[in-house]
Design an enzyme around this catalytic site. Structure first.
Site, PDB file in Angstrom:
ATOM      1  N   SER A  61      40.001  13.246  39.099  1.00  0.00           N
ATOM      2  CA  SER A  61      41.037  13.713  38.180  1.00  0.00           C
ATOM      3  C   SER A  61      42.426  13.541  38.329  1.00  0.00           C
ATOM      4  O   SER A  61      43.137  13.745  37.670  1.00  0.00           O
ATOM      5  CB  SER A  61      40.575  15.351  37.788  1.00  0.00           C
ATOM      6  OG  SER A  61      40.855  16.071  38.911  1.00  0.00           O
TER       7      SER A  61
ATOM      8  N   GLY B 217      33.858  32.386  37.737  1.00  0.00           N
ATOM      9  CA  GLY B 217      35.445  32.390  37.631  1.00  0.00           C
ATOM     10  C   GLY B 217      35.981  32.658  38.541  1.00  0.00           C
ATOM     11  O   GLY B 217      35.328  33.073  39.836  1.00  0.00           O
ATOM     12  N   PRO B 218      37.232  32.533  38.890  1.00  0.00           N
ATOM     13  CA  PRO B 218      38.044  32.631  40.085  1.00  0.00           C
ATOM     14  C   PRO B 218      38.119  34.083  40.551  1.00  0.00           C
ATOM     15  O   PRO B 218      37.732  35.031  39.853  1.00  0.00           O
ATOM     16  CB  PRO B 218      39.558  32.339  39.751  1.00  0.00           C
ATOM     17  CG  PRO B 218      39.675  32.317  38.191  1.00  0.00           C
ATOM     18  CD  PRO B 218      38.048  31.862  38.093  1.00  0.00           C
TER      19      PRO B 218
ATOM     20  N   THR C 258      32.906  41.520  38.890  1.00  0.00           N
ATOM     21  CA  THR C 258      31.975  42.690  39.459  1.00  0.00           C
ATOM     22  C   THR C 258      32.229  43.934  38.620  1.00  0.00           C
ATOM     23  O   THR C 258      31.234  44.548  38.303  1.00  0.00           O
ATOM     24  CB  THR C 258      32.287  42.795  40.939  1.00  0.00           C
ATOM     25  OG1 THR C 258      32.439  41.747  41.774  1.00  0.00           O
ATOM     26  CG2 THR C 258      31.646  43.951  41.379  1.00  0.00           C
TER      27      THR C 258
ATOM     28  N   GLY D 253      39.128  37.937  41.496  1.00  0.00           N
ATOM     29  CA  GLY D 253      40.161  38.834  40.624  1.00  0.00           C
ATOM     30  C   GLY D 253      40.018  38.957  39.433  1.00  0.00           C
ATOM     31  O   GLY D 253      41.136  39.618  38.810  1.00  0.00           O
ATOM     32  N   VAL D 254      39.152  38.136  38.767  1.00  0.00           N
ATOM     33  CA  VAL D 254      39.308  38.274  37.158  1.00  0.00           C
ATOM     34  C   VAL D 254      38.506  39.550  36.578  1.00  0.00           C
ATOM     35  O   VAL D 254      38.371  39.669  35.277  1.00  0.00           O
ATOM     36  CB  VAL D 254      38.928  36.925  36.756  1.00  0.00           C
ATOM     37  CG1 VAL D 254      39.848  35.915  37.067  1.00  0.00           C
ATOM     38  CG2 VAL D 254      37.263  36.613  37.040  1.00  0.00           C
ATOM     39  N   GLY D 255      37.775  40.089  37.581  1.00  0.00           N
ATOM     40  CA  GLY D 255      36.904  41.435  36.964  1.00  0.00           C
ATOM     41  C   GLY D 255      35.366  40.979  36.778  1.00  0.00           C
ATOM     42  O   GLY D 255      34.802  41.790  36.106  1.00  0.00           O
TER      43      GLY D 255
ATOM     44  N   LYS E  41      42.880  24.463  34.692  1.00  0.00           N
ATOM     45  CA  LYS E  41      44.061  23.772  34.790  1.00  0.00           C
ATOM     46  C   LYS E  41      45.371  24.002  33.861  1.00  0.00           C
ATOM     47  O   LYS E  41      46.317  24.149  34.555  1.00  0.00           O
ATOM     48  CB  LYS E  41      43.777  22.218  34.795  1.00  0.00           C
ATOM     49  CG  LYS E  41      42.671  21.692  35.881  1.00  0.00           C
ATOM     50  CD  LYS E  41      42.278  20.336  35.816  1.00  0.00           C
ATOM     51  CE  LYS E  41      41.155  19.952  36.672  1.00  0.00           C
ATOM     52  NZ  LYS E  41      40.693  18.542  36.493  1.00  0.00           N
TER      53      LYS E  41
END
Length: 814
Positions: free
Chosen positions: A717, A394-395, A401, A397-399, A760
């Site tokens: 895309s 995932g990108p 770790t 900062g999504v938690g 997206k």
């Protein structure tokens, strides 16, 4: 009754099972000192029978053999003999373990004996001393109770030529002398008795009665009529005994030599210690080696580890002081002893508690939580199972770790983390061989030593940032680490001992799987975390981010209160991300500004609203509500996926008078340039359908530009977005400002499936757009989109480019 009942002990036997005091307390029934009397009676005998177990009495005169009896029939037979002429017939029973016997259980050849003494011992048993006189063949047993009584005749030796038996007797005497010399239990007087035997038959009986031979073989020797056969059979037994004794002596001498050498070494070491102590010096290397040996003895290690460490400690002890290899060996042994080999933590298998821990530490992320709870549920039912290898993608900062720490807390395990970003050397994973100066284990074993248990939660962070250069490919080194079929015997170049990491719960974290070898991805269970919608970010800020930042900045809850509307404005106008890292930085800025005001003396509580946010954070950084302020011609908004999540991508088209040329700018890749050509060709072939003058394709030059030219862009895309912008420029119809789209276009205008749809859609939702055009082939993926995004967006499922144009462009064609 013990199995030693009625067993013959030779006078040399050191242990008869009774102490001297017991014999002193025994009642002596009779003593006959006239042993060796030649009056043995007639050749036909009728005598009491004493059955014995596990031994055979031979007719050897002047040799007293003690017998220990306890059965009633045996004691009665002895008493009958003592009441008469003291003669008794000693016969062995066929099965020594049989307690209750009949006449059929006895052999038919025995020995007539003279009872010299009878003693009743304190424990109820009776001991008798007997002297064997003659062989007797029993013809019949006259009675069985109260004791056995048998009738028989003297068992005479068959006549044989004297020279043959005398030759065999001389050879037997030499062999028996060798047995006496090798044996530690046969006294010298036994050989003297054999040497003074008056006949070959007596010699055979003396040798047989002196050696430790199985009683069935003894019975066989007793029953042989020909002395030559008896001597030949006994010769085989004696030769075999000599071989056994010589082998035992050889082994004993080798053992004694090793023991003497070890004792000698020990004495020398002790002397050296005493000398160094006396002169005031200390042997540091020896003391450290002893400390390592003590650690090995006190710890719990596998046999292979103990053997290896013991060998290295012995090498350490054998080296002279100051040898350069001492430090290398000591460090190696310390590494082995520091690693956890058997210590483990017990899993918390309370599913409700684990679920509560996960929910308290992280908001959302339901797929990951469900997977961990499934693992714990299966572990509760099946104690032995392979630990999964999860890969959280995932990108930033999504938690990802912090979720690893939450998983460890929910399971009650230790949590360790190793960052793989920038690692380019394979030895970072597998370690360096000990031949290199400064070598050490790889990061896997280093982190296992830090964990202290064999079953921690092991976080492999930034796994997608591994690099490849001339030092090797570290991603291939991870194949063995993450393969459940191999990691039970992980091989580290430094350790050189297989190490079991199959109990570890590995969790890998990556922003994208692009660039990772397919074989490595195949070993992991990929769980995608696309990002958060606005409502989830507000909840995370209220429950986690704001309380943590207040605590880190020394503020109380009453010092700073941030309302929901203020948080929404921060999210919409000051951040544009999939995670919450930028949101946390903005909230940290609010806390610092508030702490500064308090330090100046301001004490009034502050509650921030949406209107007051610019006073603290400055002017908004992003525009929320639409990608474009107005409905524009020749400008369409697409969306693409990056390692940081979904991002909006405006496409601009300018057409000028010319000759049909095509220019592209914005640092575009080959695939995207091909998409532009495909869109142009499709529109040219279907110009009439969209109200486009066919002649424009030859009389106009086309310039397609995608802003943010410093960022490389590629992919198929963006095909329908480019085609929409071209159609708008050629037809003059404006594109809706609240619309974004994604999908690949073919030359026939078909819309093909695209990847990263969830990221997206979330990017379009963050930007406040209202309409999302997507391929119909991706319709099933809408189930994975958060409910909030599905409610706020209008999804247009398109199969053909005509549907896209009608949904995205204002006005009508033609």
């Amino acid at each position: 009754m013990s199995s030693e009942e009625e067993k013959v002990w030779l006078p040399s036997d050191p242990d008869r099972g009774y102490s001297e005091n017991q014999f002193e307390e025994a009642e002596i029934i009779n003593v006959d000192v006239e042993i060796g009397d030649d009056d043995d009676g007639p050749d036909a005998v009728d005598l009491p029978v004493l059955p014995v177990r596990g031994t055979v009495l031979f007719p050897v005169r002047e040799v007293m053999s003690p017998l220990l009896v306890s059965r009633d029939v045996s004691i009665a037979a002895i008493e009958a003999a003592m009441a008469g002429d003291k003669r008794i017939l000693v016969v062995a029973q066929q099965d020594p373990d049989r307690e209750s016997i009949t006449a059929d259980d006895l052999f038919t050849v025995g020995t007539q004996a003279h009872v010299a003494r009878m003693l009743k011992l304190p424990d109820g048993t009776t001991s008798v001393l007997v002297e064997g006189r003659r062989r007797i063949r029993v013809h019949e047993f006259l009675q069985e109770r109260p004791y056995f009584r048998g009738r028989g005749s003297v068992f005479s030796d068959s006549p044989e030529p004297a020279p043959a038996t005398e030759t065999m007797s001389s050879g037997m005497l030499r062999l028996f002398k060798k047995v006496v010399d090798l044996s530690e239990h046969l006294p010298e007087d036994v050989y003297i008795r054999a040497m003074n035997a008056e006949s070959p038959s007596v010699l055979a009986d003396v040798v047989a009665s002196s050696m430790d031979i199985p009683f069935l073989q003894l019975q066989e020797l007793l029953e042989l009529e020909q002395v030559s056969e008896r001597l030949q059979r006994l010769h085989e037994i004696v030769v075999n005994e000599i071989q056994l004794l010589e082998t035992g002596k050889s082994i004993e001498s080798k053992i004694n030599a090793k023991v003497e050498k070890a004792q000698h070494t020990y004495v020398l070491k002790e002397q050296m210690k005493a000398i160094t102590k006396e002169i005031g010096e200390t042997d540091l290397a020896a003391r450290e080696a002893q400390e390592l040996a003590d650690r090995l003895e006190q710890g719990s290690y596998p046999p292979a580890v103990k053997e290896r460490v013991t060998k290295e400690i012995d090498r350490l002890n054998s080296m002279p002081p100051g040898a350069p290899e001492i430090n290398v060996i000591r460090n190696y042994v310390e590494w082995i002893l520091d690693l956890p080999w058997k210590k483990r933590t017990r899993d918390r298998l309370d599913i409700a508690t684990a679920e509560q821990v996960l929910n308290d530490s992280h908001f959302g992320l339901e797929p990951v939580k469900e997977r961990i709870l499934e693992y714990l549920s299966v572990r509760k039912l099946a104690r032995r199972m392979r630990s999964p290898v999860l890969c959280l993608v995932g990108p930033p900062g999504v938690g990802k770790t912090s979720l690893g720490q939450a998983i460890a807390d929910s399971m009650g395990r230790k949590f360790v983390r190793v960052t793989l970003g920038g690692v380019r050397d394979e030895a970072e994973i597998r370690g360096h061989r000990r031949t290199y100066i400064g070598s050490m284990p790889g990061r896997i074993l280093q982190t296992m030593r830090e964990a202290g248990t064999i079953n921690p939660v092991f976080m492999l962070d930034e796994i997608d940032k591994l690099g490849i250069d001339f030092r090797g490919d570290p991603t291939t080194a991870l194949l063995e680490v993450l393969d459940p079929e191999q990691n039970h015997a992980f091989s580290d170049h430094y350790l050189e001992i297989p190490y079991n990491i199959s109990n570890v719960l590995f969790i890998a974290a990556a922003n994208t799987l692009y660039g990772l070898p397919p074989a490595l991805v195949d070993r992991m269970e990929v769980v995608e975390i696309p990002g958060y919608v606005e409502d989830e970010k507000v909840a995370i800020a209220e429950r986690f981010v704001l309380p943590r930042q207040l605590h880190e900045h020394g503020l109380q809850e009453q010092h700073l209160k941030v309302g929901k509307s203020a948080l929404q404005r921060i999210i919409r106008e000051y951040t544009r991300e999939a995670g919450v890292r930028s949101l946390e930085r903005e909230i940290a800025t609010l806390c610092r500004r508030r702490a500064f005001r308090l330090a100046e003396g301001g004490k009034s509580p502050v509650k921030l609203t949406a209107r007051s946010i610019p006073k603290y954070l400055g002017a908004p950084k992003f525009r929320f509500g639409a990608a474009e302020e107005n409905d524009e011609v020749a400008t369409a908004t697409g969306v693409f996926r990056t390692a940081s999540g979904g991002e909006l991508m405006p496409v601009e088209v300018i057409i000028n008078e010319g000759s049909g040329g095509l220019m592209t700018t914005g640092q575009l890749g080959d695939v995207m340039k091909e998409s532009i050509k495909a869109a142009q060709t499709y529109l040219r072939s279907h110009a009439a359908d969209f109200g486009i003058d066919q002649r424009k394709f030859d009389s106009m030059d086309f310039h397609v530009h995608i802003p943010n030219g410093g960022i490389p862009k590629d992919g198929s895309s963006a095909g329908i977005t480019i085609a929409t912008a071209l159609a708008s420029a050629l037809s003059g119809r404006a594109v809706r400002k609240d619309t974004t789209m994604t999908g690949e276009i073919t030359l026939r205008g078909r819309i093909l499936r695209t990847d990263g749809l969830k990221e997206k859609i979330l990017a379009a939702h963050r930007a406040g757009l209202k309409q999302f055009i997507m391929p119909e082939a991706n319709a099933r993926e809408l189930d994975d989109v958060p409910d909030k995004a599905r409610r706020d967006l209008n999804f247009v499922l398109a199969k053909h480019m005509g549907e896209v144009v009608e949904a995205a462009l204002l006005g009508t064609s033609g």
